[in-house]
Design a protein around this motif. Structure first.
Motif, PDB file in Angstrom:
ATOM      1  N   THR A  96      76.312  51.954  17.048  1.00 44.18           N
ATOM      2  CA  THR A  96      75.162  51.995  17.950  1.00 44.18           C
ATOM      3  C   THR A  96      75.495  51.215  19.209  1.00 44.18           C
ATOM      4  O   THR A  96      76.286  50.265  19.188  1.00 44.18           O
ATOM      5  N   GLU A  98      73.365  49.240  22.248  1.00 45.41           N
ATOM      6  CA  GLU A  98      72.048  48.751  22.635  1.00 45.41           C
ATOM      7  C   GLU A  98      72.134  47.993  23.951  1.00 45.41           C
ATOM      8  O   GLU A  98      73.005  47.142  24.136  1.00 45.41           O
ATOM      9  N   PHE A 107      69.075  52.684  23.532  1.00 42.99           N
ATOM     10  CA  PHE A 107      69.624  52.593  22.188  1.00 42.99           C
ATOM     11  C   PHE A 107      70.099  53.982  21.813  1.00 42.99           C
ATOM     12  O   PHE A 107      69.335  54.962  21.917  1.00 42.99           O
ATOM     13  N   VAL A 148      66.133  45.976  11.335  1.00 41.28           N
ATOM     14  CA  VAL A 148      66.288  47.280  11.965  1.00 41.28           C
ATOM     15  C   VAL A 148      67.768  47.630  11.964  1.00 41.28           C
ATOM     16  O   VAL A 148      68.602  46.881  12.502  1.00 41.28           O
ATOM     17  N   THR A 151      70.899  47.166  14.781  1.00 41.23           N
ATOM     18  CA  THR A 151      70.525  46.100  15.714  1.00 41.23           C
ATOM     19  C   THR A 151      70.642  44.760  14.989  1.00 41.23           C
ATOM     20  O   THR A 151      70.854  44.718  13.777  1.00 41.23           O
ATOM     21  N   LEU A 168      62.083  46.653  22.395  1.00 39.87           N
ATOM     22  CA  LEU A 168      62.873  47.686  21.715  1.00 39.87           C
ATOM     23  C   LEU A 168      62.994  48.910  22.606  1.00 39.87           C
ATOM     24  O   LEU A 168      61.984  49.482  23.024  1.00 39.87           O
ATOM     25  N   TYR A 171      63.515  54.926  20.755  1.00 39.30           N
ATOM     26  CA  TYR A 171      64.396  55.493  19.737  1.00 39.30           C
ATOM     27  C   TYR A 171      63.585  55.684  18.458  1.00 39.30           C
ATOM     28  O   TYR A 171      62.502  55.105  18.301  1.00 39.30           O
ATOM     29  N   TYR A 173      63.894  54.486  15.005  1.00 44.02           N
ATOM     30  CA  TYR A 173      64.665  53.463  14.305  1.00 44.02           C
ATOM     31  C   TYR A 173      64.509  53.589  12.795  1.00 44.02           C
ATOM     32  O   TYR A 173      63.440  53.929  12.289  1.00 44.02           O
ATOM     33  N   ASP A 174      65.597  53.255  12.088  1.00 47.11           N
ATOM     34  CA  ASP A 174      65.549  53.107  10.640  1.00 47.11           C
ATOM     35  C   ASP A 174      65.338  51.634  10.323  1.00 47.11           C
ATOM     36  O   ASP A 174      66.076  50.766  10.806  1.00 47.11           O
ATOM     37  N   SER A 187      61.169  54.738   8.699  1.00 47.52           N
ATOM     38  CA  SER A 187      61.515  54.871  10.107  1.00 47.52           C
ATOM     39  C   SER A 187      60.281  54.695  10.970  1.00 47.52           C
ATOM     40  O   SER A 187      59.147  54.844  10.511  1.00 47.52           O
ATOM     41  N   LYS A 189      59.243  55.540  15.206  1.00 48.20           N
ATOM     42  CA  LYS A 189      59.664  56.050  16.511  1.00 48.20           C
ATOM     43  C   LYS A 189      58.924  55.337  17.627  1.00 48.20           C
ATOM     44  O   LYS A 189      57.696  55.235  17.610  1.00 48.20           O
TER      45      LYS A 189
END
Length: 404
Positions: A96, A98, A107, A148, A151, A168, A171, A173-174, A187, A189
């Motif tokens: 990733t 960032e 991201f 996260v 990150t 943030l 994105y 994110y998971d 997740s 968004k």
């Protein structure tokens, strides 16, 4: 560890670049053979000069035992005078990238295969957003950790399970949430500049305090859902006299400061109080509050009981209503007779205690109204003086009050 998998938002199929990335025209004036060249621009399309981009493995999460303020990453870049960074190799299969700079960010993901092929791409920074919510904690757990993926974001919830993450980039994110000996993955968004609520339900309470009269500015609050509503007072006609005074429908009195008083009689905190008298049958005064939106009424038919505390003398009722032009309007109500002002008593109303349907004054009965609730009201009839506090619905969950 037990692993539970919950989903706040549907994951879109992953393409090479995530759908939340704002990709603009590629750059083609620089030789990129066996390297990957990225140009970063601001929202005004000018190069983002001197911004820091940090790279991590896509499955990286920060260790909960390390609460130091330092940043964690395996490689760091700084854009040049053209806003460019050059990546010659990648130590992992997928990483990733960032960037967070002056309220804007990026991201995205990059793969080793793309580095080998060599390419160039341009991204525009977008306004950062925030993530906040509640982790529903079991009785034996005092807090949870929220991580996260990709990150170094890590936050510890407070004792009620609330958490916040700011700055943030947009994105989907998971997230990884550690609750006691359980791990929950889901997740969330975030769009540009958006404040997103992401609640984590290891379990969900089976009761909701619908009314709490500690404040005149909000009596129905579910913090984790962003719900904070205040009610109103009114009466059916001029034959009804109240202390303090209220308006006559369709007008309402929204300043409730005179009605929110100390509970008294050895009960701590505040309660709502008023006196009423009606000169004719079919007239009453009432407090009402919207608990669900007109366009998305709530299904509260799973309610096992409604519990509240009251003191006073006279007749009151608990009323559930379906209101709004887009709905079939009606109500269901259950009466309660209060007999003492000297002490608080715990009152319990069951669905079977609600008046059978007779269509009088819009009474459509529990079976109809409980499936489509927009408001709750407390009405006072005849000559009544009373205090009421802490109205709790058992058998329903906080999520039952979200828009359908």
């Amino acid at each position: 560890m037990k692993r539970l998998f919950l989903l706040l938002a549907c994951l879109a199929p992953l393409a090479f670049w995530a759908c939340s990335d704002k990709e603009v025209a590629g750059i083609s004036t620089v030789e990129t053979e066996n390297a990957f060249l990225i140009q970063i621009v601001r929202e005004d399309s000018k190069p983002a000069v001197g911004v820091v981009a940090r790279m991590r493995s896509v499955d990286f999460v920060r260790n909960i035992e390390d609460d130091s303020p330092k940043a964690f990453f395996f490689e760091e870049f700084k854009t040049d005078s053209l806003g460019q960074i050059r990546i010659d190799s990648l130590a992992v299969d997928v990483a990733t990238i960032e960037i967070v700079d002056a309220g804007e960010g990026l991201f995205t993901k990059i793969s080793a295969e793309d580095i080998q092929e060599g390419d160039s791409v341009q991204y525009a920074l977008e306004k950062t957003g925030s993530l906040r919510g509640k982790v529903y904690l079991p009785d034996s757990v005092d807090y949870a950790w929220v991580q996260v993926y990709g990150t170094d974001r890590l936050v510890k919830t407070d004792s009620e399970g609330f958490y916040e993450m700011d700055s943030l980039p947009p994105y989907e994110y998971d997230m990884r949430v550690i609750v006691g000996d359980s791990i929950i993955e889901q997740s969330a968004k975030i769009d540009a500049g958006e404040n997103v609520s992401a609640n984590v339900r290891t379990f969900e309470p089976d009761s909701v305090k619908v009314l709490d009269f500690e404040s005149a500015s909000a009596q129905f609050t579910i913090k984790e859902l962003g719900i904070s509503e205040t009610g109103y007072m009114s009466s059916t006609d001029t034959s009804v006299k109240t202390t303090p005074e209220v308006e006559i429908i369709p007008e309402t009195r929204k300043d409730l400061s005179d009605f929110i008083v100390e509970a008294g009689a050895d009960r701590e905190g505040n309660a709502i109080y008023w006196e009423t008298s009606a000169a004719k049958p079919g007239s009453w005064s009432f407090y009402g509050i919207w608990i669900c939106k007109e366009e998305s009424p709530c299904d509260l038919s799973a309610t096992d009981s409604i519990v509240y505390y009251a003191r006073g003398t006279g007749v009151i009722s608990i009323i559930l209503e379906t209101l709004g032009e887009s709905n079939t309007e009606g109500k269901t109500l259950a009466y309660d007779t209060l007999k003492t002002s000297d002490e608080w008593t715990r009152r319990v109303i069951k669905p079977e205690n609600f008046k059978p349907r007779d269509d009088l004054y819009g009474n459509l009965g529990w079976e109809v109204i409980s499936k489509s609730v927009t408001t709750i009201s407390i009405a006072a009839y005849d000559s009544t003086q009373f205090w009421i506090d802490d109205v709790v619905f058992y058998g329903v969950k906080p999520s039952d009050f979200t828009a359908r």
